[in-house]
Design a protein around this motif. Structure first.
Motif, short mmCIF file in Angstrom:
data_model
loop_
_atom_site.label_atom_id
_atom_site.label_comp_id
_atom_site.label_asym_id
_atom_site.label_seq_id
_atom_site.Cartn_x
_atom_site.Cartn_y
_atom_site.Cartn_z
N SER A 180 -14.37 22.28 -10.87
CA SER A 180 -15.56 22.49 -10.04
C SER A 180 -16.37 21.19 -9.97
O SER A 180 -16.92 20.84 -8.92
N PHE A 181 -16.44 20.45 -11.10
CA PHE A 181 -17.09 19.13 -11.10
C PHE A 181 -16.33 18.17 -10.19
O PHE A 181 -16.94 17.42 -9.42
N PHE A 182 -14.99 18.19 -10.31
CA PHE A 182 -14.18 17.28 -9.51
C PHE A 182 -14.38 17.53 -8.02
O PHE A 182 -14.61 16.60 -7.25
N LEU A 183 -14.31 18.80 -7.60
CA LEU A 183 -14.42 19.12 -6.18
C LEU A 183 -15.81 18.80 -5.64
O LEU A 183 -15.95 18.24 -4.55
N GLY A 184 -16.87 19.14 -6.42
CA GLY A 184 -18.23 18.86 -5.97
C GLY A 184 -18.50 17.38 -5.83
O GLY A 184 -19.05 16.91 -4.82
N ALA A 185 -18.09 16.60 -6.85
CA ALA A 185 -18.33 15.15 -6.82
C ALA A 185 -17.49 14.47 -5.75
O ALA A 185 -17.97 13.57 -5.06
N PHE A 186 -16.23 14.90 -5.60
CA PHE A 186 -15.37 14.28 -4.58
C PHE A 186 -15.85 14.64 -3.18
O PHE A 186 -15.71 13.83 -2.24
N TYR A 187 -16.42 15.81 -3.03
CA TYR A 187 -17.01 16.18 -1.73
C TYR A 187 -18.19 15.27 -1.40
O TYR A 187 -18.34 14.82 -0.26
N LEU A 188 -19.03 14.98 -2.39
CA LEU A 188 -20.15 14.06 -2.18
C LEU A 188 -19.63 12.67 -1.80
O LEU A 188 -20.17 12.02 -0.89
N TYR A 189 -18.59 12.21 -2.48
CA TYR A 189 -17.99 10.91 -2.15
C TYR A 189 -17.46 10.91 -0.72
O TYR A 189 -17.64 9.94 0.03
N THR A 190 -16.81 12.01 -0.31
CA THR A 190 -16.28 12.13 1.05
C THR A 190 -17.40 12.08 2.08
O THR A 190 -17.28 11.42 3.12
#
Length: 435
Positions: A180-190
């Motif tokens: 969940s941390f990975f998806l949220g942070a990578f979404y912000l990066y995207t």
């Protein structure tokens, strides 16, 4: 009037030569040699900053990160229909992203400290505000790049758009298997990458940069439609997350108001409070210091929740709970660990001042009774020095003589004061101001 206004806001004023701008953008796309080393160092610095919760270190990593290069390159290539440059930009951005994820994941995997700090947590739930920051930050960045005088917006853009911290947070999610941390942070990066790219594309189109090759009008429309579709795909989840954040803050505010009105304002001390917004039903846990509730009272408070617009929530009371004490102690220890250097300095100064503080309020009255010839008495503590070495704190008594002709027995007064204050020596001095 309209011409003057147009000249005032015209972006073509102060514009750099277009060929030179494209050369600079192309040169900053590749991640080879020094650029790759700088990227790796920036990743480590950002990961350490997130690990120790240091905003200053994270900002430093943002400033030295070269990630903006391929993103801006992608925006330029879209605006000029240079698909060779677009392919190169995307390739280098993917390389930089994969390297960043691997290095940050490796760092967090070997790091002994894996606690979720506030700086990490702040980059796991992006919303529409992050979209706006990325877009307007990208606008500022590309406008600065296309100027003759670059000024100082570029560092500010690097800090505002924050590419490196969310990427390192995604690495933390991989290292700890917290997806969940990975998806949220990578979404912000995207979000940051895409909207910086879109802002660059719009400015390049507005400034009428020449196309690198002729392109069919149908293909132009396809590019525009593709960009619009991607914008919708990326923006829509951010609206949902923003709405969810608003509801969470609304829930927290309502719970705080309920606890204040039902407990704090009625003289009950709430020593523990924990909210879980994402459970179903939502959970509210509290512990009250000076009140033990029975089941009827607990049921009554749970019924009061809906009357205070707190729906789908359960209020649990922590009492006679063996784990509660350890949880409270952990919170206290966390707060103690976060004491700032300023607080430590203030505490040291207080200890130093206490050495010189006079806490003998009745001493002057006693002196006046026993030795009436002394007046305007001042008490204090001094530190005596012998060469370069200091000795213990000694008492100093400064006085004036009254108009009485009575002789002053200094030795007697000094002996009495030494006995009264329980010290070895008292310095007795007459005020030199007296004539």
């Amino acid at each position: 009037m309209s011409n003057k206004l147009w000249d005032f806001i015209n972006l073509h004023n102060g514009e750099e030569d277009k060929k030179k701008v494209l050369e600079n953008v192309t040169a900053n796309i590749s991640f080879r040699g020094s650029n790759l080393w700088i990227l790796a160092c920036a990743i480590i610095i950002a990961s350490i900053g997130l690990n120790v919760n240091s905003t200053a270190v994270i900002i430093g990593a943002m400033l030295i990160s070269p990630l903006m290069g391929p993103i801006v390159g992608a925006g330029f290539s879209l605006g000029t229909y240079d698909f060779l440059l677009l392919r190169k930009s995307i390739k280098n951005l993917l390389i930089a992203t994969v390297v960043s994820l691997l290095v940050s994941a490796f760092y967090f995997y070997i790091s002994p400290f894996k606690d979720v700090q506030s700086e990490l947590l702040a980059r796991t739930s992006p919303n529409i505000y992050d979209v706006l920051i990325a877009f307007f930050g990208g606008l500022v960045g590309v406008i600065a790049i296309t100027r003759v005088e670059k000024g100082n917006p570029i560092p500010g853009v690097a800090i505002a758009t924050a590419l490196m911290p969310p990427l390192c947070t995604a690495g933390y999610g991989l290292a700890t298997f917290n997806f969940s941390f990975f998806l949220g942070a990578f979404y912000l990066y995207t979000i940051n990458c895409f909207f910086i790219c879109i802002a660059t594309y719009l400015v390049i189109k507005y400034l009428k940069y020449p196309a690198s090759a002729t392109i069919d009008p149908k293909n132009k429309k396809q590019i525009k439609y593709s960009i619009s579709a991607l914008m919708m795909i990326i923006i829509l989840p951010s609206f949902y997350l923003a709405y969810n954040l608003f509801e969470q803050k609304k829930f927290t505010k309502a719970v705080d108001g309920f606890i204040n009105s039902e407990f704090s304002n009625r003289g009950y001390t709430v020593i523990y409070k924990k909210l879980n917004y994402h459970s179903n039903p939502k959970k509210i846990e509290i512990a009250v210091l000076n009140k033990k509730l029975n089941k009827e009272e607990m049921d009554m408070y749970n019924k009061l929740l809906s009357e205070n617009d707190i729906h789908n929530a359960v209020l649990n009371f922590r009492q006679d709970d063996a784990d509660l004490k350890s949880e409270i102690l952990n919170e206290i220890n966390k707060q103690d660990a976060s004491i700032s250097e300023k607080d430590v300095t203030i505490n040291n100064l207080r200890i130093e001042l206490d050495k010189y503080k006079v806490s003998e309020p009745g001493l002057v009255r006693e002196i006046n009774v026993l030795f009436p010839e002394l007046k305007d008495i001042s008490l204090g503590k001094i530190e005596k020095y012998s060469g370069t070495d200091s000795t213990k704190i000694e008492w100093l008594v400064l006085y004036k003589l009254s108009n009485s002709d009575k002789e002053t027995d200094k030795v007697k007064i000094q002996k009495w004061l030494a006995e009264r204050l329980r010290v070895k020596e008292v310095l007795l001095l007459q005020d030199p101001q007296i004539k």
